[in-house]
Motif scaffolding. Structure first.
Motif, short mmCIF file in Angstrom:
data_model
loop_
_atom_site.label_atom_id
_atom_site.label_comp_id
_atom_site.label_asym_id
_atom_site.label_seq_id
_atom_site.Cartn_x
_atom_site.Cartn_y
_atom_site.Cartn_z
N ALA B 169 0.75 -1.28 0.00
CA ALA B 169 0.03 0.12 0.15
C ALA B 169 0.87 1.20 0.21
N TYR B 170 1.92 1.10 0.61
CA TYR B 170 2.97 2.18 0.99
C TYR B 170 3.59 2.47 -0.60
N SER B 171 3.91 1.43 -1.15
CA SER B 171 4.39 1.50 -2.69
C SER B 171 3.54 2.23 -3.46
N ALA B 172 2.28 1.71 -3.38
CA ALA B 172 1.08 2.34 -4.18
C ALA B 172 1.02 3.67 -3.89
N GLN B 173 1.12 4.08 -2.59
CA GLN B 173 1.03 5.58 -2.28
C GLN B 173 2.23 6.46 -3.13
N CYS B 174 3.36 5.91 -2.96
CA CYS B 174 4.41 6.51 -3.85
C CYS B 174 4.29 6.77 -5.25
N ASP B 175 3.37 5.82 -5.78
CA ASP B 175 3.06 6.13 -7.34
C ASP B 175 1.61 6.71 -7.36
N GLY B 176 1.18 7.45 -6.33
CA GLY B 176 -0.09 8.17 -6.49
C GLY B 176 -0.02 9.20 -7.36
N GLU B 177 0.98 10.07 -7.47
CA GLU B 177 0.82 11.30 -8.03
C GLU B 177 1.18 10.83 -9.70
N PRO B 178 0.43 11.50 -10.67
CA PRO B 178 0.52 11.09 -12.10
C PRO B 178 2.08 11.73 -12.43
N LEU B 179 2.69 11.21 -13.24
CA LEU B 179 4.01 11.39 -14.05
C LEU B 179 3.75 12.84 -14.58
N PRO B 180 4.65 13.77 -14.62
CA PRO B 180 4.46 14.90 -15.40
C PRO B 180 4.67 14.54 -16.72
N PRO B 181 3.83 15.54 -17.53
CA PRO B 181 4.00 15.00 -18.78
C PRO B 181 5.44 15.11 -19.67
N PRO B 182 5.73 14.28 -20.87
CA PRO B 182 6.89 14.51 -21.22
C PRO B 182 6.93 15.81 -21.65
N PRO B 183 8.34 16.43 -22.03
CA PRO B 183 8.36 17.76 -22.39
C PRO B 183 8.04 17.79 -24.03
N ALA B 184 7.72 18.90 -24.44
CA ALA B 184 7.34 19.09 -25.99
C ALA B 184 8.60 18.69 -26.72
N SER B 185 9.83 18.78 -26.22
CA SER B 185 11.02 18.41 -27.10
C SER B 185 11.09 16.86 -27.05
N ALA B 186 10.38 16.18 -26.37
CA ALA B 186 10.78 14.74 -26.52
C ALA B 186 10.48 14.33 -27.95
N GLU B 187 11.44 12.96 -28.24
CA GLU B 187 11.13 12.09 -29.69
C GLU B 187 10.33 11.32 -29.35
N VAL B 297 13.22 3.91 -11.91
CA VAL B 297 11.96 3.39 -12.88
C VAL B 297 10.81 3.63 -12.23
N GLN B 298 10.07 4.49 -12.96
CA GLN B 298 8.84 4.84 -12.46
C GLN B 298 7.72 4.10 -13.44
N ILE B 299 6.78 3.46 -12.72
CA ILE B 299 5.80 2.59 -13.28
C ILE B 299 4.43 3.36 -13.04
N ARG B 300 3.64 3.40 -13.77
CA ARG B 300 1.97 3.79 -13.72
C ARG B 300 1.12 2.91 -14.37
N THR B 301 0.29 2.30 -13.92
CA THR B 301 -0.57 1.71 -14.88
C THR B 301 -1.93 1.83 -14.09
N GLY B 302 -2.86 1.90 -15.21
CA GLY B 302 -4.41 2.00 -14.89
C GLY B 302 -5.18 1.95 -15.94
N ASP B 303 -6.46 2.73 -15.76
CA ASP B 303 -7.59 2.55 -17.11
C ASP B 303 -6.90 3.40 -18.44
N ALA B 304 -6.16 4.30 -18.18
CA ALA B 304 -5.72 5.03 -19.11
C ALA B 304 -4.56 4.53 -19.94
N GLY B 305 -4.05 3.35 -19.44
CA GLY B 305 -2.85 2.68 -20.18
C GLY B 305 -1.73 2.50 -19.15
N THR B 306 -0.47 2.16 -19.66
CA THR B 306 0.58 1.94 -18.73
C THR B 306 1.83 2.79 -19.29
N THR B 307 2.64 3.45 -18.29
CA THR B 307 3.78 3.95 -18.55
C THR B 307 4.96 3.78 -17.79
#
Lengths: 307, 328
Positions: B169-187, B297-307
């Protein structure tokens, strides 16, 4: 997508440098060719490390010829020698076996043997064969009195017959275990082509070739999930075929291996009741860094070998 | 096994408070014949050696900065130390004060997660871990420590920690915040072919424009191949690779793989080392190794997909020297 295709256009796949696995310096003017790429006019050289290599290379040369309905002429010491690679049901007229050794202790007769070969060639041409393969196992000749000189004389005659031809391919074989280094070097110099085993697998990304001393595989290119199964097969055939418990993988040409590939190696090493040991030779510093990061304790059955 | 696993928090004020908790822990271990390890900086080590007196001979000292090199690596090393010590019929006892002050926030988060996950990893072992936390640390770090340690040392006793929560549960809390979006310069590269040869060529090409060393590039290629292979096998299209470099804060090369699928619960996210070594199915082995191969390594997985976002720290490149003007 544009960058991706640009990369593709800029880089063509080049295999990393061929390796001198025979432990003898390769002469600059010789080329190394797998059996299947030999062509008429090639007078090729095979110094095999053991029966396995002879079966693999000379056997493939004989078999490919017979299956393609070409004439195969096999020169050996005595009638007791077996011709490697003959498929069952081969019609008699396809294979000419020339046991050429004189009685015990006698000198090898290069003139008579070469004439027997050229007579066979002429007969085959008269019979309408369009392609002829000559495979000669000559270790016995070298061990007779004046063996090296007489064998070289024989080789010169073969050299006169084969390279100008558009129909004849020849492979001369010697058992490396029964020859001196200097003899091998001298004889080898008379051959412009070194014959190598056909790859177990080859495409634009990965190539797997059998090695015989030490027994194992040489991998070049890149290995990932799309090609795990071919490596698995190749490893299985080496392990079942060569009886030794230590299998060497020459990774000098391997630019990439994925975690699944590394896992496959540990799996193969542990699969047998008597666990096989996989020795990884000539691993690049980059691949070694990856394995060290994963941790050798996670990779039972794998060890680093020659650098 | 005579004793059970303990993972205790030692909150302290000043040197006196530290010694009050640390010395009995170490001395008891030496007396009991445990393998006793003190992870400390040079100043702390000196202090402990002086105070321990003859008991020092029974304590191994390890330098904190190398011990706490990478959360997954440290966890794996501690586990194998515990195994090896148990084989000798002894108990492993570690006094360890993680390095908090100099770490960027993303790393602090991963170390806190590791503190939680080690409760799972060590369950069933008889190791004993004591983690001193000075009260001078930021309030957030102190608060997190109470969630990740089952017990707190209080004088000569240890009390159950009411704030402790389930490690997962603690580990899930660590991943509670959404990741900041990639910068516009990302390839970005859409992945639709199963052959990843060209993908690696692309990643390699990008990475070679950064100061990433060759060996780290190979680690990145292995990690990206693993994550994309997982996405191709278990995920849903579209699968997209994005790359960029973070220049602010801790400079790093970031490589992100997204797909439309959602991971099933209980995958472990590669946080626990496969045990026994080598016996794990390649998928788990894979993600565990991916963590070791990358800085973060950051992992987010949910209804919107996995990153899955892989960070590799970039070596500091000396700033370009400003041209000097000869005023003579």
């Amino acid at each position: 997508m544009t960058r991706y295709t640009a990369w593709q256009a800029r880089h063509t796949l080049v295999w990393p440098g061929e390796t001198a696995v025979e432990g003898v310096m390769e002469t600059l003017w010789s080329v190394r060719r797998p059996v299947r790429d030999l062509r008429p006019g090639d007078h090729a050289w095979l110094a095999y490390a053991n029966e396995d290599e002879q079966r693999h290379v000379a056997g493939a040369f004989v078999r490919d010829g017979l299956l393609a309905r070409e004439k195969v002429i096999y020169v050996a010491g005595s009638v007791k020698d077996a011709v490697p690679g003959v498929p069952p049901g081969t019609p008699d007229e396809l294979l000419a076996f020339l046991p050429s050794g004189p009685p015990d202790g006698g000198r090898f007769d290069p003139v008579a043997t070469a004439r027997a070969v050229t007579d066979e060639i002429d007969r085959a041409l008269a019979q309408g064969f369009r392609a002829i393969r000559v495979a000669a196992e000559m270790t016995w000749a070298l061990r007779r009195p004046d063996g090296l000189d007489l064998l070289q004389a024989f080789e010169r005659r073969i050299e006169q017959a084969v390279p100008p031809s558009t129909q004849i391919t020849a492979v001369c074989q010697l058992d490396r275990r029964r020859c001196h280094r200097a003899e091998l070097a001298a004889l080898r110099a008379g051959h412009a082509v070194l014959v190598a085993p056909d790859p177990e697998f080859e495409d634009a990304v990965l190539r797997i070739v059998r090695t015989f001393q030490p027994a194992g595989l040489s991998l070049s290119g890149e290995l990932d999930a799309s090609r795990h199964s071919v490596l698995d097969q190749a490893l299985a055939s080496v392990i079942s075929g060569c009886g030794t418990r230590e299998i060497h993988l020459d990774l000098a040409g391997l630019g990439f291996i994925d975690l699944g590939g590394i896992n496959l190696l540990t799996e193969v090493a542990g699969r047998h009741a008597d666990p096989a040991h996989l020795v990884l030779d000539r691993v690049s510093p980059q691949l070694r860094a990856v394995m060290e990061t994963v941790g050798w304790n996670m990779l039972p059955g794998l060890t680093l070998g020659a650098v | 096994m005579s004793e059970s696993f303990t993972h205790r928090l030692l909150p302290y004020d000043g040197v006196e408070g530290f010694l009050e908790g640390a010395l009995p822990f170490l001395r008891d271990g030496v007396e009991a014949g445990d393998r006793v390890v003190a992870v400390a900086g040079p100043a702390r080590e000196l202090l402990l050696r002086e105070e321990l007196g003859p008991a020092t001979a029974g304590v191994e000292f390890a330098a904190a900065d190398t011990w706490y090199s990478h959360p997954s690596r440290t966890l794996a090393d501690c586990l194998s130390d515990a195994d090896a010590t148990a084989w000798q019929g002894r108990r492993l006892r570690i006094l360890g004060e993680p390095v908090w002050a100099s770490r960027p926030p993303l790393e602090v988060l991963e170390w806190q997660r590791a503190e939680a996950i080690l409760n799972v990893a060590f369950a069933g072992s008889d190791a004993s871990l004591l983690c001193p936390f000075p009260s001078s640390l930021p309030a957030g770090v102190v608060a997190a420590s109470r969630k990740t340690h089952p017990e707190t040392v209080c004088g000569s006793r240890s009390l159950a920690n009411p704030s402790f929560i389930d490690p997962w549960a603690y580990s899930a809390q660590c991943d509670g915040e959404p990741l900041p979006p990639p910068p516009a310069s990302a390839e970005a590269l859409k992945i639709d072919l199963p052959d990843l040869y060209w993908l690696r060529a692309y990643v390699g090409d990008y990475a070679r424009r950064t100061p990433l060393p060759d060996e780290d590039l190979q680690r990145l290629l292995v990690a990206v191949t693993e994550v994309v292979t997982n996405a191709l096998r278990h995920g849903e299209p579209p699968i997209t690779l994005r790359m960029w470099t973070r220049t602010s804060g801790d400079p790093s090369l970031v490589c992100e793989v997204t797909d439309g699928g959602r991971w099933p619960p209980g995958t472990g996210y590669g946080l626990l080392p496969p045990r026994p070594p080598g016996a794990a199915p390649s998928g788990r082995f894979g993600l565990w190794a991916v963590r070791l191969l990358c800085s973060i390594v950051q992992i987010r997985t949910g209804d919107a997909g996995t990153t899955v976002r892989l960070h590799l720290r970039l070596p500091a490149v000396p700033a370009r020297k400003a041209p000097t003007i000869d005023r003579a």
